[in-house]
Design a protein around this motif. Structure first.
Motif, PDB file in Angstrom:
ATOM      1  N   TYR A 115       0.837  -1.211   0.000  1.00 18.26           N
ATOM      2  CA  TYR A 115       0.000   0.000   0.000  1.00 18.26           C
ATOM      3  C   TYR A 115       0.867   1.254   0.000  1.00 18.26           C
ATOM      4  N   SER A 116       0.381   2.281  -0.694  1.00 18.07           N
ATOM      5  CA  SER A 116       1.004   3.595  -0.580  1.00 18.07           C
ATOM      6  C   SER A 116      -0.084   4.641  -0.626  1.00 18.07           C
ATOM      7  N   ALA A 117       0.051   5.669   0.212  1.00 17.20           N
ATOM      8  CA  ALA A 117      -0.915   6.769   0.195  1.00 17.20           C
ATOM      9  C   ALA A 117      -0.833   7.515  -1.132  1.00 17.20           C
ATOM     10  N   ASN A 118       0.326   7.472  -1.774  1.00 21.25           N
ATOM     11  CA  ASN A 118       0.498   8.078  -3.090  1.00 21.25           C
ATOM     12  C   ASN A 118       0.231   6.984  -4.125  1.00 21.25           C
ATOM     13  N   TYR A 119      -0.987   6.997  -4.699  1.00 20.07           N
ATOM     14  CA  TYR A 119      -1.371   5.885  -5.584  1.00 20.07           C
ATOM     15  C   TYR A 119      -0.498   5.822  -6.838  1.00 20.07           C
ATOM     16  N   ASN A 120       0.154   6.914  -7.173  1.00 15.03           N
ATOM     17  CA  ASN A 120       1.046   6.876  -8.336  1.00 15.03           C
ATOM     18  C   ASN A 120       2.341   6.124  -8.052  1.00 15.03           C
ATOM     19  N   ALA A 121       2.614   5.922  -6.760  1.00 11.93           N
ATOM     20  CA  ALA A 121       3.864   5.249  -6.395  1.00 11.93           C
ATOM     21  C   ALA A 121       3.669   3.762  -6.175  1.00 11.93           C
ATOM     22  N   ILE A 122       2.438   3.289  -6.303  1.00  8.48           N
ATOM     23  CA  ILE A 122       2.203   1.869  -6.039  1.00  8.48           C
ATOM     24  C   ILE A 122       3.007   1.056  -7.028  1.00  8.48           C
ATOM     25  N   LYS A 123       3.728   0.070  -6.487  1.00  8.08           N
ATOM     26  CA  LYS A 123       4.730  -0.602  -7.286  1.00  8.08           C
ATOM     27  C   LYS A 123       4.114  -1.626  -8.214  1.00  8.08           C
ATOM     28  N   ASN A 124       4.692  -1.668  -9.400  1.00  4.16           N
ATOM     29  CA  ASN A 124       4.268  -2.626 -10.399  1.00  4.16           C
ATOM     30  C   ASN A 124       4.751  -4.025 -10.049  1.00  4.16           C
ATOM     31  N   ASP A 125       5.956  -4.105  -9.540  1.00  7.61           N
ATOM     32  CA  ASP A 125       6.496  -5.436  -9.253  1.00  7.61           C
ATOM     33  C   ASP A 125       6.204  -5.810  -7.794  1.00  7.61           C
ATOM     34  N   SER A 126       6.773  -6.909  -7.407  1.00  7.33           N
ATOM     35  CA  SER A 126       6.442  -7.456  -6.100  1.00  7.33           C
ATOM     36  C   SER A 126       6.881  -6.521  -4.990  1.00  7.33           C
ATOM     37  N   THR A 127       6.110  -6.451  -3.907  1.00  6.36           N
ATOM     38  CA  THR A 127       6.516  -5.652  -2.763  1.00  6.36           C
ATOM     39  C   THR A 127       6.989  -6.528  -1.625  1.00  6.36           C
ATOM     40  N   ILE A 128       7.051  -7.811  -1.865  1.00  9.45           N
ATOM     41  CA  ILE A 128       7.593  -8.714  -0.844  1.00  9.45           C
ATOM     42  C   ILE A 128       9.061  -8.910  -1.175  1.00  9.45           C
ATOM     43  N   ILE A 129       9.905  -8.409  -0.294  1.00 10.26           N
ATOM     44  CA  ILE A 129      11.345  -8.430  -0.559  1.00 10.26           C
ATOM     45  C   ILE A 129      11.917  -9.818  -0.256  1.00 10.26           C
ATOM     46  N   TYR A 130      11.467 -10.364   0.865  1.00  9.60           N
ATOM     47  CA  TYR A 130      11.955 -11.681   1.265  1.00  9.60           C
ATOM     48  C   TYR A 130      10.895 -12.336   2.117  1.00  9.60           C
ATOM     49  N   GLY A 131      10.762 -13.645   1.985  1.00  8.33           N
ATOM     50  CA  GLY A 131       9.816 -14.348   2.849  1.00  8.33           C
ATOM     51  C   GLY A 131      10.214 -15.797   3.022  1.00  8.33           C
ATOM     52  N   ASP A 132      10.088 -16.278   4.239  1.00  6.01           N
ATOM     53  CA  ASP A 132      10.230 -17.713   4.465  1.00  6.01           C
ATOM     54  C   ASP A 132       9.126 -18.142   5.413  1.00  6.01           C
ATOM     55  N   SER A 133       9.237 -19.329   5.983  1.00 11.68           N
ATOM     56  CA  SER A 133       8.102 -19.859   6.739  1.00 11.68           C
ATOM     57  C   SER A 133       7.894 -19.141   8.064  1.00 11.68           C
ATOM     58  N   SER A 134       8.886 -18.372   8.547  1.00 13.77           N
ATOM     59  CA  SER A 134       8.702 -17.734   9.852  1.00 13.77           C
ATOM     60  C   SER A 134       9.095 -16.263   9.857  1.00 13.77           C
ATOM     61  N   SER A 135       9.323 -15.690   8.690  1.00 12.92           N
ATOM     62  CA  SER A 135       9.639 -14.265   8.650  1.00 12.92           C
ATOM     63  C   SER A 135       9.259 -13.721   7.291  1.00 12.92           C
ATOM     64  N   ILE A 136       9.070 -12.426   7.262  1.00 19.85           N
ATOM     65  CA  ILE A 136       8.720 -11.787   5.992  1.00 19.85           C
ATOM     66  C   ILE A 136       9.174 -10.342   6.037  1.00 19.85           C
ATOM     67  N   ARG A 137       9.671  -9.878   4.905  1.00 22.50           N
ATOM     68  CA  ARG A 137      10.069  -8.475   4.792  1.00 22.50           C
ATOM     69  C   ARG A 137       9.355  -7.910   3.574  1.00 22.50           C
ATOM     70  N   PHE A 138       8.647  -6.823   3.756  1.00 19.61           N
ATOM     71  CA  PHE A 138       7.876  -6.276   2.650  1.00 19.61           C
ATOM     72  C   PHE A 138       7.872  -4.759   2.697  1.00 19.61           C
ATOM     73  N   LEU A 139       7.377  -4.191   1.601  1.00 21.26           N
ATOM     74  CA  LEU A 139       7.268  -2.738   1.501  1.00 21.26           C
ATOM     75  C   LEU A 139       5.836  -2.316   1.776  1.00 21.26           C
ATOM     76  N   SER A 140       5.724  -1.236   2.527  1.00 22.10           N
ATOM     77  CA  SER A 140       4.387  -0.745   2.865  1.00 22.10           C
ATOM     78  C   SER A 140       4.524   0.698   3.333  1.00 22.10           C
ATOM     79  N   ASP A 141       3.564   1.505   3.004  1.00 21.19           N
ATOM     80  CA  ASP A 141       3.565   2.899   3.468  1.00 21.19           C
ATOM     81  C   ASP A 141       2.975   2.908   4.869  1.00 21.19           C
ATOM     82  N   PHE A 142       3.799   2.608   5.834  1.00 21.32           N
ATOM     83  CA  PHE A 142       3.324   2.327   7.189  1.00 21.32           C
ATOM     84  C   PHE A 142       2.683   3.528   7.863  1.00 21.32           C
ATOM     85  N   ASN A 143       3.306   4.698   7.643  1.00 23.08           N
ATOM     86  CA  ASN A 143       2.792   5.884   8.331  1.00 23.08           C
ATOM     87  C   ASN A 143       1.980   6.759   7.393  1.00 23.08           C
TER      88      ASN A 143
END
Lengths: 197, 427
Positions: free
Chosen positions: A63-91
């Protein structure tokens, strides 16, 4: 006369003893169950709070508050069975943040009797990680558009369309050698902001 | 004496039972409250999401000027819906739902998707069938049956308003991401907005003699960012060839031929959309692709390529007959209002060639491009004359589009914000 009195006394002592033992046993069971259900209630409450946090955060993957910045490609940088790193407009400021969920080592909770409990951390960008709960299981599974499971580890630009999250919370201390537990599972928590491929 | 002891025993155990009983009752109540909280929270969230879908359905299917009447009741939830349009083609919907005292908010940004975001979008299949050696990439949609002859390959998600139709029992289409039924959204668009944009900061070629004649334009894009062009009005002579920067010819990238045709080829460096309108003329509104038209920077090699081409034909896009041409490469997003991509006299080609499209194709109908026969050795239909349709979707079109390229009327959610973490308040 004396003999019958003795029999009466012995008999009543015997019956009284049995009743007393039963009552003591009942008391013990009551106490045990009371503590067990109290623990169980606490586990459920902890689980609901943790699930609320997980649902919110995972719903914002990509998600991004700036809809023009929403990424075309994957926003999951890394993931395994017990952890995940992703992009998100948190604030919600229009800029992507990196969010990292992972579980700690069992040795971090040596003060509890439960040998399986671990801390669940969330780290945003390069800030220090925050503890968001204590779990005995934090399992992630990844699926493509046809609901075929993609085996982890997931790398950037993998064809992930859906994520299944599974949580298990147990009490820190047992009652009568039983740990009370509560389980929460959700499929497709995250689908709405992921660009489907 | 024993009576007093009994009484004391009974009172003692009653006290113990009361203590533990109350404790267990409290646990039970807290567990129930915990469950109710999660249930109410979930219901509030689902109701807020339902409010979003309610707004989208009304705007997309009933009226684009629909206004919600607040509050709306969805089940036992009270939902307030608010709509705003931050810019043209962008809709912001905020849905606030209250269920049993718990409120949740969902905010969605929806956008009118460009037709270029579909790999293939057709109103109808007509008498044409997707066939062996045809490859369709990206999302595929038709408001008709998906008609399959042999083994066409659909690499992206397929949606159809009617279903799948097979030519015979020797036909085995491949749907790599599955298919599903989806409601029809007509292939149509209004040229008036494009006309305004072309006149204001683009380039318009038209019959300047005002004799209502067709205007023809030849465009050859060059890899240095320039474009060579010539035009003629009616049956007159072609103008002298002019070479100029694309950005000078059309600062906003829109090149329109009013009541005429365009002949395009070359190597585009920049962003442009070419439009050919017919204004009632049966011989106008056609874009001819005589030779390959490609990007100076191939996005398959450089995903950050900023070259975009849109081709909009009010009648059709045509590959003219040329038996010596061989394979043809087309890098563009194509929109054909009254047709599709036509290969003229495809059955007269001496062999089968490849039409490699990098981009997307939207049109009224699928057009035939090759002749097929059944090969009993390979046990499938194979093309023998004309052009196989091999299309690869340009992934950049997921979020970008050529300038002023036609958009769908429906709004599609682009981003979802559900930002509330609601924590139970237990004593």
């Amino acid at each position: 006369m004396g003999f019958s009195t003795l029999i009466d006394i012995a008999g009543s002592m015997f019956i009284g003893g049995i009743i007393l033992l039963n009552l003591l046993n009942l008391n013990n069971n009551l106490a045990t169950n009371s503590f067990y259900y109290s623990n169980y209630k606490n586990s459920q409450v902890d689980l609901v709070i943790l699930a609320s946090v997980i649902e919110r955060d995972f719903n914002l993957i990509g998600y991004s508050a700036n809809y023009n910045a929403i990424k075309n490609d994957s926003t999951i940088i890394y993931g395994d069975s017990s952890s995940i790193r992703f992009l998100s407009d948190f604030n919600n400021d229009g800029n992507f943040d990196t969010v990292y969920f992972y579980i700690g080592n069992v040795n971090e909770l040596l003060n509890t009797t439960n040998p399986r409990d671990r801390l669940l951390y969330r780290r945003i960008n390069n800030n220090s990680p925050k503890i968001i709960g204590s779990v005995t299981e934090f399992k992630l599974s990844y699926f493509d558009g046809l609901m075929n499971e993609i085996h982890s580890p997931i790398i950037y630009n993998s064809n992930v369309n859906f994520i299944r999250v599974s949580l298990r919370v147990e009490s820190s201390f047992p009652v009568d050698d039983r740990y009370s537990d509560a389980i929460w599972k959700r499929m497709t928590v995250t689908t709405k902001n992921i660009v489907k491929k | 004496m024993s009576g007093k002891i009994s009484l004391i025993l009974i009172l003692g155990f009653s006290t113990i039972f009361t203590f533990y009983g109350l404790r267990m009752l409290e646990s039970k109540n807290s567990s129930a409250n915990n469950f109710y909280f999660y249930y109410n929270k979930s219901q509030a969230n689902y109701s807020a999401i339902s409010g979003i879908y309610l707004a989208l359905t009304n705007i997309n299917k009933i009226s684009s000027s629909w206004e919600p009447s607040n509050p709306t009741f969805i089940g036992n939830a009270r939902v307030y819906i608010n709509l705003t349009f931050p810019s043209v083609g962008i809709l912001r919907i905020r849905s606030i739902a209250n269920f049993n005292g718990i409120t949740d908010t969902v905010i969605v940004i929806a956008k009118q998707k460009s037709f270029s975001s579909y790999g293939n979008y057709y109103q109808q299949f007509n008498n044409v069938w997707a066939a062996t050696a045809d490859t369709f990439d990206g999302a595929f949609h038709t408001n008709d049956y998906v008609q399959c002859y042999g083994n066409p390959v659909f690499l992206g998600k397929v949606t159809t308003a009617k279903g799948i139709k097979l030519w015979d029992n020797k036909s085995f289409p491949e749907f790599h991401q599955g298919w599903k039924l989806e409601s029809a959204d007509p292939v149509q668009f209004d040229t008036s907005a494009m006309r305004l944009a072309a006149y204001s900061n683009g380039k318009v070629f038209t019959d300047t003699t005002k004799n209502n004649r067709d205007t023809n334009l030849k465009l050859t894009f060059l890899s240095d960012g320039n474009v060579k062009y010539q035009w003629k009005i009616g049956t007159g002579a072609w103008s002298p060839e002019v070479t100029t920067a694309l950005s000078s010819l059309s600062p906003n990238g829109l090149i329109m031929v009013q009541k005429g045709n365009v002949y395009v080829q070359g190597n585009l460096n920049g962003q442009a959309t070419i439009v050919a309108t017919h204004k009632g003329s049966s011989s106008a509104g056609i874009v001819y692709i005589e030779k390959s038209i490609t990007y100076a920077e191939n996005p398959n090699i450089n995903p950050n390529s900023d070259d975009f081409l849109g081709i909009v034909a009010e009648r059709r896009v045509e590959i003219p007959f040329d038996n010596s041409r061989g394979d043809i490469d087309i890098h563009a997003s194509i929109f054909s209002v009254a047709g599709g991509i036509t290969v003229a006299n495809y059955q007269n080609y001496s062999s089968a060639y490849k039409m490699n499209i990098l981009g997307s194709v939207s049109g009224l109908k699928v057009e035939p491009t090759a002749k097929y026969v059944y090969n009993s050795t390979l046990k499938r239909y194979v093309p023998t004359n004309g052009y196989s349709y091999i299309q690869k979707y340009d992934r950049r079109f997921d979020l970008q589009a050529p300038p002023f390229f036609p958009k769908l009327k429906v709004f599609t959610p682009l981003s979802w914000y559900q930002g509330q973490v609601i924590i139970p308040n237990f004593e």
